[in-house]
Each structure stands twice: as C-alpha cells, then as structure tokens.
Design a protein around this motif. Structure first.
Motif, mmCIF file in Angstrom:
data_model
loop_
_atom_site.group_PDB
_atom_site.id
_atom_site.type_symbol
_atom_site.label_atom_id
_atom_site.label_comp_id
_atom_site.label_asym_id
_atom_site.label_seq_id
_atom_site.Cartn_x
_atom_site.Cartn_y
_atom_site.Cartn_z
ATOM 1 N N VAL A 18 -2.980 4.115 6.656
ATOM 2 C CA VAL A 18 -3.514 2.754 6.586
ATOM 3 C C VAL A 18 -2.364 1.754 6.454
ATOM 4 O O VAL A 18 -2.342 0.709 7.113
ATOM 5 N N SER A 19 -1.405 2.088 5.615
ATOM 6 C CA SER A 19 -0.216 1.244 5.463
ATOM 7 C C SER A 19 0.516 1.094 6.792
ATOM 8 O O SER A 19 0.963 -0.007 7.153
ATOM 9 N N PRO A 27 -4.130 9.809 4.353
ATOM 10 C CA PRO A 27 -4.819 8.700 5.034
ATOM 11 C C PRO A 27 -4.409 7.325 4.511
ATOM 12 O O PRO A 27 -4.361 6.357 5.282
ATOM 13 N N VAL A 28 -4.108 7.227 3.218
ATOM 14 C CA VAL A 28 -3.689 5.943 2.651
ATOM 15 C C VAL A 28 -2.359 5.510 3.264
ATOM 16 O O VAL A 28 -2.156 4.338 3.597
ATOM 17 N N ALA A 29 -1.447 6.464 3.426
ATOM 18 C CA ALA A 29 -0.157 6.148 4.047
ATOM 19 C C ALA A 29 -0.344 5.685 5.485
ATOM 20 O O ALA A 29 0.349 4.762 5.951
ATOM 21 N N ALA A 42 -1.700 1.430 -8.863
ATOM 22 C CA ALA A 42 -1.449 2.876 -8.770
ATOM 23 C C ALA A 42 -1.552 3.564 -10.131
ATOM 24 O O ALA A 42 -2.209 4.606 -10.241
ATOM 25 N N VAL A 56 -3.678 11.681 -0.065
ATOM 26 C CA VAL A 56 -2.976 10.386 0.056
ATOM 27 C C VAL A 56 -2.467 10.153 1.480
ATOM 28 O O VAL A 56 -2.058 9.035 1.803
ATOM 29 N N ILE A 111 0.833 -1.204 0.000
ATOM 30 C CA ILE A 111 0.000 0.000 0.000
ATOM 31 C C ILE A 111 0.865 1.250 0.000
ATOM 32 O O ILE A 111 0.558 2.230 -0.699
ATOM 33 N N THR A 160 1.083 4.021 -2.860
ATOM 34 C CA THR A 160 0.843 5.445 -2.658
ATOM 35 C C THR A 160 1.934 6.290 -3.301
ATOM 36 O O THR A 160 1.662 7.355 -3.870
ATOM 37 N N LEU A 210 1.232 6.208 -6.905
ATOM 38 C CA LEU A 210 -0.009 6.944 -7.149
ATOM 39 C C LEU A 210 0.258 8.438 -7.318
ATOM 40 O O LEU A 210 -0.265 9.074 -8.242
ATOM 41 N N THR A 211 1.098 9.003 -6.441
ATOM 42 C CA THR A 211 1.385 10.427 -6.556
ATOM 43 C C THR A 211 2.144 10.741 -7.845
ATOM 44 O O THR A 211 1.925 11.787 -8.463
#
Length: 466
Positions: free
Chosen positions: A180-181, A176-178, A150, A174, A21, A25, A28-29
């Motif tokens: 979660v990881s 919150p995604v970090a 991604a 992004v 994840i 991310t 993704l960026t």
C-alpha cells in the motif's frame, strides 16, 4: 511547492502519508515482536537477555543507517530514497518469514532495520522541506502521529497474531501494508532534487560510529552475568576510543558525514537531551509492560498487547493536536505540562507496581503516554526550529539517530533490570514484578531530569527566522 507558499499541496500530503505508512510498518514489526518474547524464549530455548537483541540489534541498525540520511539526500532524490527503503524492508521481511532459527530471524530484522533507517528521516525531510513554518508544528505532529500509531497497534497486532497463528505470520501480514505504501508513494514522493556531487561520504567516520555503538551495547549486555568482567571494560574502552575518533574526524576530516556543528546551538542540545530521554523511557516501558503482564500476571500474548493499545492509540491520535499547541502557544506549555504529567504518573505507577493488574497497567500506560507525547514531539519540533533550513537535514538525521540508539539502550537496560535469577528463592513472577518496578523508578528519575533540560532549553530558545 515553494516553502514560502502558505498552502500545502495534496501531493505532498499523500507523500507524507505514503512514506509514513512504510515507516509505520517498520515500527509495527518492532513493537509486535516485543510481546512474543516469552514465546520465542521457549521455542528457541534462549534467555530474555538474548531474545531482546531482536529489538536491540534492529534499533542499532536503524540508528546507524539514519546517520547516512544526509548523504542519501545529497545523492538521490526523495523517490529514489523511498525505493531503497522499501526494497530493504521487503527483503528483510521475506527472510524473517522463512527463518527457522533465531540467528536467521535476527538477520531478517537487521535487513528490515536498514529499510526503516532510510525511510523514517525521509518522512520528516519531506515535511521540513515542503511545509511552511506557520504549519510546521501541525504537520510534524501529523508525521509523528503516523509513526506513533505503530506502537498502538503493534502490541495487540503481535499478540493476536502470535496467539492464533504464530509469530512468523506477523511478517507475512505486514507485506500488504508495505505494498500500500508503494502504491501511494511511487507517484507522490517528490523527484525534485538538487544533487550535491561534492558530497563525499566519510566511510571511516561511519565505521567508527558503528564500532562505538555496537561495543557500548555489547558491553551493557555483559552485565547480565551479574559481575563486572574484563570483557565489559574492554568493550567500553573500544567504544570510548571509537567515539573519540569519530568526534575528532568529524571536526577535521574534509569529507562530510554529520554536521556536528549544530550542537553549538545551546537550545538544540537541551531539546535533544529531553527527546532522547523520552525515547529511552518509551522502549523501556514497551519492553517492561508486556513482559510483566505475561510473566507476573500469567496473561496471554493477546492480553499483553491489549495493555499497551489504549495508551499508544490515544497518544498517537493526539499528536497533531499537540503539534498545533506548539504552533499556538510555543514550546513552554507543552514541554513543562507534558513532563509534569509524566513525572506524577510515573511516581504513582512505581509505588503501585507490586500490586499491579492488567487493568492498572493499561490505565497507567495510557496516562503516562498522554503526558510524554505532549513534550516528546514538541522537543524535536522546537529543537529543529533553532536551525536554518539547510541545517535541518543534519538535525533531523541526528535527532532520529539519537532516538533509535536511545531506544536500543533502553531495551537492553530494561532487560537487565528485569533479569530473572534462577537461583533466587523468589518466583519468576515476583522477580519480574520487582524488575518492572525498578524500570518505572528509573523512568521517574529521567522525567525529573527532563525538567532541568527543558528549563535550560527555554532559557536559550531562539527559533531561526526565515
């Protein structure tokens, strides 16, 4: 978990997901920002060749940091390596959010690149060290799927966010995604580790490789001026000397950096050539399609993002199936069938570019990705299968480093091929379309060359028996 055990621990699966994840991310960026380039050019009053450094510099840093993965693995346990990665990513993300100039935004991307460069090899090292060989293709495909999602979501995510909110909110959303990881990985990433105190990092070799990579990319950027200059030759000479020094030191230095001895295995060399060519084409097309859709077809950033999503999503979701095909059939079928599909699609796409529409771009990108991904993941898995387990950490680091540097070169080359000449009588839309066509012809040529690499690989293919 013992490597000889044929079962896979749930903890290891969650560790792969959690670290994947964060790597997701980071990518993704990168792919989110590609669709914002036309907007950033207007906001900061910069050219396409300048704004592309957001991707080129990011990938350059990622590739260089990946070369340190063997050292990090020797000195730190996997969980500590994860912490290093997420701290760097979060700092870079916050800097990007707060940036009000192109220079500061570039600094934030560089810091984030450190985090991505640390985490990506960790994902595959966890797989290579904890998954039995009978399932290695499936789990390598699973890891690749996480990372491939991604590019599927990046363009549409970036396009929608930039259209409704602004590019800065890409980095805000992004966060919150970090986290979660972080929640998943902090307890599941293994802490088992055999520390190698004898490993001494070769800072001189690292500096030489950094100079070689940076000088080469800087030299390529000089071509935007439309003529061959003394600066270009000077930078190429510096790059050549630095790389020669790196190779000499790698052979004679007592300190370890990367085990280049693995290149004595012929099958690995040819598998890597195909792998690098695919990453080169991947970043070229991910740069060319959104730029073409916006500058030639007049579409919004949101539509440009949608053009890439179906292909990236389908390719990502099929990666575990493609990996399973390797487990069942071996490398020959996935390599040759995947590359044949890639070549045929690129041939048709190249001929139809000037009459392209958003729908045709979307369809061609989808079909191209289905063929490319079948051979792309197989080339890495089959290449690393040639090595013993102790050698695979170096092999993984070299594959990932070559992948990211090839991507940086691909982005730079694509920006040069699509360069708009303000003095030309042709419109920006026409020049951009012609440039995209040149990018697709270039990709076709690399696809044809891959048949040579893959046939040589199959001739020398000899997987290591554990």
């Amino acid at each position: 978990m013992a490597k000889t055990d044929q079962t896979v621990s749930p903890q290891i699966i969650w560790a792969i997901v959690g670290t994947g994840i964060l790597a997701f991310t980071g990518i993704l960026t990168e792919t989110s920002m590609n669709v914002t380039f036309p907007d950033l050019m207007k906001q900061f009053d910069i050219s396409l060749s300048v704004v592309q450094w957001l991707t080129t510099a990011y990938l350059l840093v990622v590739s260089l940091v990946m070369t340190t993965s063997a050292f990090l693995k020797a000195k730190f346990n996997p969980r500590q390596i994860f912490i290093i990665a997420i701290v760097a990513f979060l700092i870079g993300d916050i800097v990007a959010i707060m940036s009000h100039s192109f220079a500061l935004l570039l600094v934030g991307r560089v810091i984030q690149g450190i985090g991505t460069g640390v985490i990506t090899p960790l994902v595959f090292n966890i797989i290579l060290e904890n998954i039995p060989m009978a399932h290695i293709g499936k789990y390598m495909g699973f890891g690749t799927m996480i990372l491939s999602l991604a590019p599927a979501f990046g363009p549409i995510f970036g396009g929608v966010v930039a259209y409704y909110l602004g590019w800065r909110e890409i980095f805000l959303l992004v966060l919150p995604v970090a986290f979660v990881s972080l929640v998943i990985s902090i307890k599941t990433v293994p802490t088992e580790h055999i520390k190698n105190d004898a490993f001494r990092f070769d800072y001189v070799s690292f500096a030489m490789l950094a100079i070689a990579f940076t000088s080469f990319l800087w030299a390529l950027s000089q071509l935007e001026h439309g003529h061959v200059s003394g600066m270009l030759f000077g930078l190429l000479i510096v790059a050549a000397l630095a790389f020669a020094g790196f190779l000499y030191r790698a052979k004679h230095a007592t300190r370890q950096f990367l085990n280049l001895g693995i290149f004595k295995v012929p099958a690995l060399r040819f598998a890597m050539l195909g792998y690098v060519a695919y990453m080169f084409t991947n970043l070229m097309v991910n740069f060319a399609v959104p730029t073409f859709v916006q500058l030639s077809l007049g579409a919004t950033t949101m539509i440009a993002g949608f053009a890439l999503m179906p292909g990236s999503l389908a390719g990502a979701l099929l990666n575990p199936i493609y990996g399973r095909a390797y487990d069942v059939y071996g490398p020959k079928m996935p390599l040759l069938a995947g590359n044949a599909a890639f070549v045929v699609i690129m041939m048709v796409w190249s001929m139809m570019t000037m009459n392209g529409t958003v729908i045709s771009m979307t369809i061609f990108y989808l079909l191209m990705t289905l063929g490319r991904n079948l051979a792309f993941g197989t080339s890495m898995t089959a290449g690393l299968a040639q090595l013993s387990l102790p050698e695979r950490a170096d092999g993984n680091a070299i594959f990932n480093t070559a992948q990211q540097f090839a991507g940086a070169i691909g982005t730079t080359v694509a920006s040069l091929l699509m360069k708009v000449n303000p003095d030309s009588a042709a419109s920006v839309a026409t020049q951009t379309a012609r440039g995209a066509q040149h990018v697709f012809w270039f990709m076709l040529a690399l696809g044809v060359l891959n048949f040579v690499w893959f046939n040589r690989f199959l001739k020398h293919n000899a997987p290591y028996s554990e």
